[in-house]
Scaffold this active site. Structure first.
Site, PDB file in Angstrom:
ATOM      1  N   ASN A  17      31.400  42.795  12.239  1.00  0.00           N
ATOM      2  CA  ASN A  17      32.099  43.569  11.203  1.00  0.00           C
ATOM      3  C   ASN A  17      33.238  42.707  10.636  1.00  0.00           C
ATOM      4  O   ASN A  17      34.107  42.255  11.391  1.00  0.00           O
ATOM      5  CB  ASN A  17      32.630  44.854  11.856  1.00  0.00           C
ATOM      6  CG  ASN A  17      33.383  45.734  10.881  1.00  0.00           C
ATOM      7  OD1 ASN A  17      34.187  45.236  10.091  1.00  0.00           O
ATOM      8  ND2 ASN A  17      33.153  47.028  10.934  1.00  0.00           N
ATOM      9  N   ASP A  19      35.416  43.591   8.173  1.00  0.00           N
ATOM     10  CA  ASP A  19      36.428  44.382   7.458  1.00  0.00           C
ATOM     11  C   ASP A  19      37.817  43.753   7.506  1.00  0.00           C
ATOM     12  O   ASP A  19      38.561  43.756   6.522  1.00  0.00           O
ATOM     13  CB  ASP A  19      36.564  45.781   8.080  1.00  0.00           C
ATOM     14  CG  ASP A  19      35.364  46.672   7.833  1.00  0.00           C
ATOM     15  OD1 ASP A  19      34.477  46.287   7.059  1.00  0.00           O
ATOM     16  OD2 ASP A  19      35.331  47.755   8.433  1.00  0.00           O
ATOM     17  N   ARG A  28      47.857  40.207   0.645  1.00  0.00           N
ATOM     18  CA  ARG A  28      48.469  39.432  -0.437  1.00  0.00           C
ATOM     19  C   ARG A  28      47.849  39.720  -1.806  1.00  0.00           C
ATOM     20  O   ARG A  28      48.259  39.140  -2.802  1.00  0.00           O
ATOM     21  CB  ARG A  28      48.355  37.928  -0.139  1.00  0.00           C
ATOM     22  CG  ARG A  28      49.322  37.464   0.917  1.00  0.00           C
ATOM     23  CD  ARG A  28      50.741  37.529   0.365  1.00  0.00           C
ATOM     24  NE  ARG A  28      51.719  37.324   1.416  1.00  0.00           N
ATOM     25  CZ  ARG A  28      52.283  36.158   1.692  1.00  0.00           C
ATOM     26  NH1 ARG A  28      51.943  35.076   1.030  1.00  0.00           N
ATOM     27  NH2 ARG A  28      53.186  36.074   2.637  1.00  0.00           N
ATOM     28  N   ARG A  59      40.893  50.190   1.542  1.00  0.00           N
ATOM     29  CA  ARG A  59      42.004  49.470   2.184  1.00  0.00           C
ATOM     30  C   ARG A  59      41.604  48.066   2.642  1.00  0.00           C
ATOM     31  O   ARG A  59      42.463  47.219   2.796  1.00  0.00           O
ATOM     32  CB  ARG A  59      42.576  50.271   3.349  1.00  0.00           C
ATOM     33  CG  ARG A  59      41.670  50.334   4.545  1.00  0.00           C
ATOM     34  CD  ARG A  59      42.329  51.012   5.709  1.00  0.00           C
ATOM     35  NE  ARG A  59      42.451  52.444   5.503  1.00  0.00           N
ATOM     36  CZ  ARG A  59      42.589  53.327   6.501  1.00  0.00           C
ATOM     37  NH1 ARG A  59      42.653  52.889   7.744  1.00  0.00           N
ATOM     38  NH2 ARG A  59      42.682  54.602   6.279  1.00  0.00           N
ATOM     39  N   HIS A  60      40.316  47.842   2.882  1.00  0.00           N
ATOM     40  CA  HIS A  60      39.909  46.459   3.231  1.00  0.00           C
ATOM     41  C   HIS A  60      38.747  45.997   2.343  1.00  0.00           C
ATOM     42  O   HIS A  60      38.979  45.326   1.342  1.00  0.00           O
ATOM     43  CB  HIS A  60      39.669  46.253   4.735  1.00  0.00           C
ATOM     44  CG  HIS A  60      39.017  47.379   5.482  1.00  0.00           C
ATOM     45  ND1 HIS A  60      37.795  47.878   5.137  1.00  0.00           N
ATOM     46  CD2 HIS A  60      39.429  48.070   6.583  1.00  0.00           C
ATOM     47  CE1 HIS A  60      37.468  48.834   5.991  1.00  0.00           C
ATOM     48  NE2 HIS A  60      38.439  48.994   6.872  1.00  0.00           N
ATOM     49  N   THR A 110      41.796  53.749  12.086  1.00  0.00           N
ATOM     50  CA  THR A 110      40.409  53.298  12.182  1.00  0.00           C
ATOM     51  C   THR A 110      39.552  54.538  12.418  1.00  0.00           C
ATOM     52  O   THR A 110      40.087  55.644  12.492  1.00  0.00           O
ATOM     53  CB  THR A 110      40.239  52.261  13.307  1.00  0.00           C
ATOM     54  OG1 THR A 110      38.873  51.838  13.372  1.00  0.00           O
ATOM     55  CG2 THR A 110      40.644  52.822  14.670  1.00  0.00           C
ATOM     56  N   GLU A 161      24.559  55.227  16.504  1.00  0.00           N
ATOM     57  CA  GLU A 161      25.500  54.248  17.061  1.00  0.00           C
ATOM     58  C   GLU A 161      26.481  55.032  17.925  1.00  0.00           C
ATOM     59  O   GLU A 161      27.164  55.935  17.431  1.00  0.00           O
ATOM     60  CB  GLU A 161      26.226  53.489  15.954  1.00  0.00           C
ATOM     61  CG  GLU A 161      27.208  52.469  16.534  1.00  0.00           C
ATOM     62  CD  GLU A 161      27.737  51.467  15.524  1.00  0.00           C
ATOM     63  OE1 GLU A 161      27.002  51.099  14.580  1.00  0.00           O
ATOM     64  OE2 GLU A 161      28.895  51.044  15.688  1.00  0.00           O
ATOM     65  N   HIS A 204      32.742  49.907  18.596  1.00  0.00           N
ATOM     66  CA  HIS A 204      34.134  50.301  18.405  1.00  0.00           C
ATOM     67  C   HIS A 204      34.999  49.882  19.592  1.00  0.00           C
ATOM     68  O   HIS A 204      34.781  50.346  20.706  1.00  0.00           O
ATOM     69  CB  HIS A 204      34.334  51.795  18.142  1.00  0.00           C
ATOM     70  CG  HIS A 204      35.543  52.034  17.280  1.00  0.00           C
ATOM     71  ND1 HIS A 204      36.818  51.997  17.768  1.00  0.00           N
ATOM     72  CD2 HIS A 204      35.671  52.235  15.947  1.00  0.00           C
ATOM     73  CE1 HIS A 204      37.675  52.198  16.795  1.00  0.00           C
ATOM     74  NE2 HIS A 204      37.002  52.330  15.667  1.00  0.00           N
ATOM     75  N   GLY A 205      35.924  48.978  19.285  1.00  0.00           N
ATOM     76  CA  GLY A 205      36.906  48.561  20.290  1.00  0.00           C
ATOM     77  C   GLY A 205      36.380  47.579  21.313  1.00  0.00           C
ATOM     78  O   GLY A 205      37.073  47.284  22.293  1.00  0.00           O
ATOM     79  N   GLY A 226      34.051  44.110  15.445  1.00  0.00           N
ATOM     80  CA  GLY A 226      34.861  43.546  14.377  1.00  0.00           C
ATOM     81  C   GLY A 226      36.249  43.117  14.794  1.00  0.00           C
ATOM     82  O   GLY A 226      36.533  41.928  14.958  1.00  0.00           O
ATOM     83  N   HIS A 227      37.123  44.089  14.989  1.00  0.00           N
ATOM     84  CA  HIS A 227      38.551  43.824  15.123  1.00  0.00           C
ATOM     85  C   HIS A 227      38.865  42.750  16.165  1.00  0.00           C
ATOM     86  O   HIS A 227      39.617  41.806  15.903  1.00  0.00           O
ATOM     87  CB  HIS A 227      39.271  45.146  15.452  1.00  0.00           C
ATOM     88  CG  HIS A 227      40.750  45.018  15.503  1.00  0.00           C
ATOM     89  ND1 HIS A 227      41.441  44.818  16.679  1.00  0.00           N
ATOM     90  CD2 HIS A 227      41.680  45.027  14.518  1.00  0.00           C
ATOM     91  CE1 HIS A 227      42.726  44.729  16.420  1.00  0.00           C
ATOM     92  NE2 HIS A 227      42.897  44.860  15.117  1.00  0.00           N
TER      93      HIS A 227
HETATM   94  N1  PXP Z   1      30.991  50.615  14.443  1.00  0.00           N
HETATM   95  C1  PXP Z   1      31.518  51.531  13.607  1.00  0.00           C
HETATM   96  C2  PXP Z   1      30.652  52.657  13.161  1.00  0.00           C
HETATM   97  C3  PXP Z   1      32.850  51.409  13.137  1.00  0.00           C
HETATM   98  O1  PXP Z   1      33.353  52.326  12.311  1.00  0.00           O
HETATM   99  C4  PXP Z   1      33.610  50.286  13.551  1.00  0.00           C
HETATM  100  C5  PXP Z   1      34.985  50.103  13.018  1.00  0.00           C
HETATM  101  O2  PXP Z   1      34.951  49.890  11.658  1.00  0.00           O
HETATM  102  C6  PXP Z   1      33.007  49.352  14.404  1.00  0.00           C
HETATM  103  C7  PXP Z   1      31.701  49.552  14.857  1.00  0.00           C
HETATM  104  C8  PXP Z   1      33.713  48.122  14.854  1.00  0.00           C
HETATM  105  O3  PXP Z   1      34.830  48.459  15.614  1.00  0.00           O
HETATM  106  P1  PXP Z   1      35.875  47.348  15.982  1.00  0.00           P
HETATM  107  O4  PXP Z   1      36.416  46.806  14.705  1.00  0.00           O
HETATM  108  O5  PXP Z   1      36.872  48.076  16.806  1.00  0.00           O
HETATM  109  O6  PXP Z   1      35.125  46.289  16.767  1.00  0.00           O
END
Ligand code: PXP
Length: 258
Positions: A17, A19, A28, A59-60, A110, A161, A204-205, A226-227
Protein backbone atom coordinates in the site's frame (compact mmCIF):
# COMPACT_ATOMS: atom_id res chain seq x y z
CA UNK A 1 4.61 -23.63 -3.02
CA UNK A 2 6.02 -23.31 0.51
CA UNK A 3 6.65 -26.54 2.40
CA UNK A 4 5.70 -27.06 6.04
CA UNK A 5 5.82 -30.48 7.69
CA UNK A 6 5.91 -31.99 4.22
CA UNK A 7 2.67 -30.18 3.29
CA UNK A 8 2.71 -27.74 0.36
CA UNK A 9 0.97 -24.40 0.98
CA UNK A 10 0.12 -21.73 -1.56
CA UNK A 11 2.47 -18.77 -1.83
CA UNK A 12 1.41 -15.76 0.18
CA UNK A 13 1.08 -12.65 -1.99
CA UNK A 14 2.30 -9.26 -0.81
CA UNK A 15 0.28 -6.20 -1.75
CA UNK A 16 2.14 -2.98 -0.97
CA UNK A 17 0.00 0.00 0.00
CA UNK A 18 1.63 3.23 -1.19
CA UNK A 19 -0.85 5.71 0.39
CA UNK A 20 1.71 7.18 2.75
CA UNK A 21 4.14 8.10 0.00
CA UNK A 22 1.30 10.37 -1.12
CA UNK A 23 0.86 11.59 2.47
CA UNK A 24 4.46 12.86 2.44
CA UNK A 25 4.03 14.39 -1.03
CA UNK A 26 0.83 16.18 -0.01
CA UNK A 27 2.54 17.66 3.05
CA UNK A 28 4.23 20.06 0.60
CA UNK A 29 1.57 20.09 -2.10
CA UNK A 30 3.95 19.31 -4.97
CA UNK A 31 4.60 16.17 -7.00
CA UNK A 32 7.36 14.54 -4.91
CA UNK A 33 7.76 11.87 -3.66
CA UNK A 34 5.80 10.21 -6.45
CA UNK A 35 3.66 7.28 -5.24
CA UNK A 36 3.74 5.74 -8.73
CA UNK A 37 7.54 5.60 -8.61
CA UNK A 38 7.25 3.93 -5.20
CA UNK A 39 4.81 1.41 -6.68
CA UNK A 40 7.22 0.60 -9.51
CA UNK A 41 10.08 0.19 -7.03
CA UNK A 42 7.93 -2.01 -4.80
CA UNK A 43 7.12 -4.25 -7.76
CA UNK A 44 10.79 -4.44 -8.75
CA UNK A 45 11.52 -5.48 -5.13
CA UNK A 46 8.99 -8.31 -5.25
CA UNK A 47 5.54 -6.90 -4.45
CA UNK A 48 2.81 -8.98 -6.08
CA UNK A 49 0.42 -6.06 -6.32
CA UNK A 50 -0.16 -2.45 -5.33
CA UNK A 51 -2.90 -1.12 -3.08
CA UNK A 52 -4.07 2.48 -2.99
CA UNK A 53 -6.98 4.03 -1.08
CA UNK A 54 -8.68 7.00 -2.71
CA UNK A 55 -10.32 8.58 0.31
CA UNK A 56 -13.28 10.88 0.08
CA UNK A 57 -11.19 13.76 1.48
CA UNK A 58 -8.22 12.96 -0.87
CA UNK A 59 -5.83 13.27 2.07
CA UNK A 60 -3.20 11.07 0.39
CA UNK A 61 -3.92 9.35 -2.94
CA UNK A 62 -5.41 11.66 -5.58
CA UNK A 63 -7.59 10.80 -8.59
CA UNK A 64 -4.66 11.35 -10.98
CA UNK A 65 -2.57 8.84 -9.00
CA UNK A 66 -5.12 6.12 -9.65
CA UNK A 67 -5.11 6.89 -13.38
CA UNK A 68 -1.30 6.84 -13.52
CA UNK A 69 -1.05 3.68 -11.40
CA UNK A 70 -3.41 1.94 -13.76
CA UNK A 71 -1.33 3.04 -16.76
CA UNK A 72 2.17 2.61 -15.39
CA UNK A 73 2.30 -0.50 -13.20
CA UNK A 74 2.38 -4.03 -14.54
CA UNK A 75 1.01 -5.85 -11.47
CA UNK A 76 -2.57 -5.94 -10.17
CA UNK A 77 -3.95 -2.73 -8.66
CA UNK A 78 -6.16 -3.14 -5.61
CA UNK A 79 -8.32 -0.02 -5.33
CA UNK A 80 -9.52 0.62 -1.77
CA UNK A 81 -12.75 2.58 -1.74
CA UNK A 82 -15.77 3.50 0.30
CA UNK A 83 -19.14 2.32 -0.97
CA UNK A 84 -20.20 5.60 -2.57
CA UNK A 85 -21.48 6.30 -6.08
CA UNK A 86 -18.55 8.64 -6.78
CA UNK A 87 -16.03 5.88 -5.97
CA UNK A 88 -17.99 3.32 -7.96
CA UNK A 89 -17.87 5.62 -11.01
CA UNK A 90 -14.09 6.06 -10.62
CA UNK A 91 -13.60 2.29 -10.26
CA UNK A 92 -15.66 1.62 -13.37
CA UNK A 93 -13.72 4.22 -15.33
CA UNK A 94 -10.27 3.04 -14.27
CA UNK A 95 -11.00 -0.70 -14.04
CA UNK A 96 -8.52 -1.84 -11.40
CA UNK A 97 -7.92 -5.56 -11.02
CA UNK A 98 -9.66 -5.53 -7.62
CA UNK A 99 -11.62 -3.19 -5.39
CA UNK A 100 -11.63 -3.52 -1.63
CA UNK A 101 -14.64 -1.93 0.03
CA UNK A 102 -13.70 -0.26 3.31
CA UNK A 103 -15.63 1.80 5.85
CA UNK A 104 -14.63 5.45 5.85
CA UNK A 105 -15.09 8.24 8.36
CA UNK A 106 -13.66 11.70 7.75
CA UNK A 107 -12.48 12.10 11.33
CA UNK A 108 -10.52 8.83 11.54
CA UNK A 109 -6.74 8.74 11.17
CA UNK A 110 -6.88 5.38 9.40
CA UNK A 111 -9.50 2.71 8.64
CA UNK A 112 -10.81 1.89 12.11
CA UNK A 113 -12.69 -1.39 12.19
CA UNK A 114 -14.13 -3.47 9.39
CA UNK A 115 -17.18 -2.84 7.24
CA UNK A 116 -20.55 -3.26 8.92
CA UNK A 117 -21.52 -6.03 6.51
CA UNK A 118 -24.52 -7.11 8.60
CA UNK A 119 -26.14 -3.72 9.26
CA UNK A 120 -24.96 -2.32 5.91
CA UNK A 121 -26.04 -5.33 3.85
CA UNK A 122 -28.66 -3.52 1.76
CA UNK A 123 -26.39 -0.51 1.16
CA UNK A 124 -23.41 -2.63 0.10
CA UNK A 125 -25.22 -5.06 -2.22
CA UNK A 126 -25.59 -2.74 -5.27
CA UNK A 127 -21.95 -1.62 -5.05
CA UNK A 128 -20.71 -5.21 -5.00
CA UNK A 129 -22.98 -5.98 -7.91
CA UNK A 130 -21.86 -2.90 -9.87
CA UNK A 131 -18.18 -3.71 -9.39
CA UNK A 132 -18.69 -7.34 -10.31
CA UNK A 133 -20.55 -6.40 -13.48
CA UNK A 134 -17.61 -4.17 -14.33
CA UNK A 135 -15.29 -7.19 -14.14
CA UNK A 136 -13.61 -5.97 -10.94
CA UNK A 137 -12.82 -8.52 -8.25
CA UNK A 138 -14.48 -7.37 -5.02
CA UNK A 139 -13.13 -7.82 -1.54
CA UNK A 140 -14.73 -6.71 1.71
CA UNK A 141 -12.59 -5.45 4.58
CA UNK A 142 -14.19 -7.08 7.62
CA UNK A 143 -13.68 -7.91 11.26
CA UNK A 144 -12.57 -11.51 11.81
CA UNK A 145 -15.99 -12.78 12.89
CA UNK A 146 -18.15 -15.65 11.64
CA UNK A 147 -21.13 -13.30 11.37
CA UNK A 148 -19.24 -10.92 9.07
CA UNK A 149 -17.97 -13.82 6.95
CA UNK A 150 -21.46 -15.22 6.51
CA UNK A 151 -22.75 -11.79 5.46
CA UNK A 152 -19.85 -11.38 2.99
CA UNK A 153 -20.71 -14.75 1.50
CA UNK A 154 -24.41 -13.84 1.25
CA UNK A 155 -23.34 -10.63 -0.50
CA UNK A 156 -21.53 -12.81 -3.08
CA UNK A 157 -18.17 -11.13 -2.56
CA UNK A 158 -15.47 -13.56 -3.72
CA UNK A 159 -12.83 -12.20 -1.33
CA UNK A 160 -12.62 -10.93 2.25
CA UNK A 161 -9.75 -9.05 3.86
CA UNK A 162 -9.56 -9.68 7.60
CA UNK A 163 -8.79 -6.58 9.67
CA UNK A 164 -5.64 -7.34 11.66
CA UNK A 165 -5.56 -3.94 13.42
CA UNK A 166 -6.83 -5.01 16.86
CA UNK A 167 -4.38 -7.92 16.98
CA UNK A 168 -1.41 -5.79 15.85
CA UNK A 169 -2.33 -3.11 18.38
CA UNK A 170 -2.42 -5.63 21.22
CA UNK A 171 0.95 -7.08 20.11
CA UNK A 172 2.52 -3.61 19.90
CA UNK A 173 1.24 -2.75 23.39
CA UNK A 174 2.56 -5.99 24.89
CA UNK A 175 -0.97 -7.09 25.85
CA UNK A 176 -0.19 -10.77 25.42
CA UNK A 177 -3.53 -12.22 26.56
CA UNK A 178 -5.53 -9.92 24.31
CA UNK A 179 -3.11 -10.54 21.43
CA UNK A 180 -3.60 -14.30 21.80
CA UNK A 181 -7.39 -13.88 21.80
CA UNK A 182 -7.27 -11.65 18.72
CA UNK A 183 -4.99 -14.06 16.88
CA UNK A 184 -7.38 -16.90 17.68
CA UNK A 185 -10.25 -14.87 16.18
CA UNK A 186 -8.16 -14.39 13.02
CA UNK A 187 -7.25 -18.08 12.88
CA UNK A 188 -10.87 -19.22 13.24
CA UNK A 189 -12.07 -16.65 10.71
CA UNK A 190 -9.46 -17.71 8.14
CA UNK A 191 -10.51 -21.36 8.52
CA UNK A 192 -14.19 -20.46 8.20
CA UNK A 193 -13.55 -18.29 5.15
CA UNK A 194 -11.92 -21.21 3.38
CA UNK A 195 -14.74 -23.55 4.41
CA UNK A 196 -17.39 -21.31 2.87
CA UNK A 197 -15.35 -20.67 -0.29
CA UNK A 198 -14.14 -17.13 0.32
CA UNK A 199 -10.61 -16.13 -0.70
CA UNK A 200 -8.99 -14.76 2.42
CA UNK A 201 -6.65 -11.73 2.63
CA UNK A 202 -5.49 -9.84 5.72
CA UNK A 203 -4.06 -6.45 6.55
CA UNK A 204 -3.73 -3.38 8.71
CA UNK A 205 -0.94 -2.51 11.11
CA UNK A 206 1.31 -5.42 10.07
CA UNK A 207 5.08 -5.25 10.63
CA UNK A 208 7.86 -7.84 10.15
CA UNK A 209 6.92 -9.71 13.34
CA UNK A 210 3.15 -9.80 12.87
CA UNK A 211 3.44 -10.53 9.12
CA UNK A 212 5.59 -13.56 9.97
CA UNK A 213 2.95 -14.73 12.47
CA UNK A 214 -0.08 -14.27 10.26
CA UNK A 215 1.73 -15.97 7.37
CA UNK A 216 1.44 -19.14 9.46
CA UNK A 217 -2.29 -19.29 8.68
CA UNK A 218 -2.34 -21.28 5.42
CA UNK A 219 -5.85 -20.14 4.46
CA UNK A 220 -4.63 -16.54 4.00
CA UNK A 221 -3.35 -15.93 0.48
CA UNK A 222 -2.57 -12.20 0.48
CA UNK A 223 -1.34 -9.55 2.92
CA UNK A 224 -1.76 -5.83 2.27
CA UNK A 225 0.85 -3.75 4.06
CA UNK A 226 1.56 -0.03 3.91
CA UNK A 227 2.36 2.24 6.82
CA UNK A 228 5.10 0.12 8.41
CA UNK A 229 6.84 -0.55 5.08
CA UNK A 230 6.86 3.09 4.04
CA UNK A 231 8.10 4.12 7.50
CA UNK A 232 10.81 1.47 7.52
CA UNK A 233 11.97 2.54 4.07
CA UNK A 234 13.09 5.87 5.57
CA UNK A 235 15.75 3.92 7.44
CA UNK A 236 16.66 1.01 5.17
CA UNK A 237 15.14 1.90 1.80
CA UNK A 238 11.97 0.57 0.18
CA UNK A 239 13.77 -2.22 -1.65
CA UNK A 240 15.32 -3.62 1.56
CA UNK A 241 12.08 -3.16 3.54
CA UNK A 242 10.17 -5.22 0.97
CA UNK A 243 12.87 -7.90 0.83
CA UNK A 244 12.80 -8.20 4.64
CA UNK A 245 9.01 -8.40 4.57
CA UNK A 246 9.06 -11.07 1.87
CA UNK A 247 11.57 -13.09 3.93
CA UNK A 248 9.43 -12.74 7.09
CA UNK A 249 6.34 -13.91 5.20
CA UNK A 250 8.18 -16.85 3.62
CA UNK A 251 9.55 -17.85 7.02
CA UNK A 252 6.06 -17.79 8.54
CA UNK A 253 4.68 -19.76 5.60
CA UNK A 254 7.33 -22.41 6.08
CA UNK A 255 6.00 -22.89 9.64
CA UNK A 256 2.26 -23.05 8.96
CA UNK A 257 -0.19 -23.86 11.75
CA UNK A 258 -2.35 -26.81 10.84
N1 PXP B 1 -5.88 -3.12 4.13
C1 PXP B 1 -6.85 -2.19 4.21
C2 PXP B 1 -8.22 -2.57 3.78
C3 PXP B 1 -6.57 -0.88 4.67
O1 PXP B 1 -7.55 0.02 4.75
C4 PXP B 1 -5.23 -0.56 5.02
C5 PXP B 1 -4.90 0.82 5.44
O2 PXP B 1 -5.10 1.70 4.40
C6 PXP B 1 -4.26 -1.56 4.90
C7 PXP B 1 -4.61 -2.84 4.47
C8 PXP B 1 -2.82 -1.30 5.20
O3 PXP B 1 -2.66 -0.97 6.54
P1 PXP B 1 -1.29 -0.41 7.04
O4 PXP B 1 -1.03 0.85 6.29
O5 PXP B 1 -1.50 -0.22 8.50
O6 PXP B 1 -0.25 -1.47 6.73
Amino acid sequence: MAQSDGVAHSKLRLGVNIDHVATVRNARGGSLPDPVRAAQLAIAAGADGITAHLREDRRHILDADIVRLRQLIDKPLNFEMAATSQMLDIALQTRPHAACLVPEKRTERTTEGGLDVVGGFAHLAPFIDGLRRGGIRVSLFIEPSIEALEAASALKAPVVELHTGSWCHAVANGEQKLADQEFERLRKAAIHAEQIGLECHAGHGLDFHTARQIARLPQIVELNIGHFLIGESIFIGLDAAIHHMRAAMDDGRAHCLS
